[in-house]
Design an enzyme around this catalytic site. Sequence first.
Site, short mmCIF file in Angstrom:
data_model
loop_
_atom_site.label_atom_id
_atom_site.label_comp_id
_atom_site.label_asym_id
_atom_site.label_seq_id
_atom_site.Cartn_x
_atom_site.Cartn_y
_atom_site.Cartn_z
CG ASN A 40 -1.99 1.02 1.15
OD1 ASN A 40 -1.83 2.37 1.05
ND2 ASN A 40 -3.21 0.73 1.03
CD GLN A 41 1.86 3.00 -4.89
OE1 GLN A 41 0.85 3.72 -5.20
NE2 GLN A 41 2.90 2.58 -5.69
#
Length: 165
Positions: A40-41
């Site tokens: 997840n960024q």
Amino acid sequence: MVVKVGLPPVARSDARLFILGSLPGEASLAAKRYYAHPTNQFWRLLGTAIGEELQPLPYEQRLVRLAERRVGLWDVIASAAREGSLDQAIRNAEHNRVEHLLRDFPHLRAIAFNGSTAARIGRALIGKPPPGLQLLDLPSSSAANTRAFVEKAEAWALLAQFLQP
């Protein structure tokens, strides 16, 4: 189908910006931490927006940095039946009372929605925002959103105006 229960909000009373997701994924729920999945960024995108690397920091230190920047985190969904982590699998959702953010956080200037599910539900719950409050739709930080990081970062850069120390 298993019912998943989300995380409590993380914010100081003087928060100016809330970032609302949909419902934490499996990794985040297991860790009891927002955006815990390694692909997840979120932390990288938010760090880029504020000009500070957040991803390498321990989770607790990330939360301290957000508090210093007057940023709160929460989700629009309190609980739902869901297999896996994808928003498309959410069934029988119970919503958080995100409209109470307007009352409980008098310094609030913006609510940003992390992804289209959060935006659709959050906008419906909030309705027409009061004057002085902006609602922002951001591309999802999830790895399931295959847009290039640079494209996501351009959209997330809008948050910088609300994150000044």
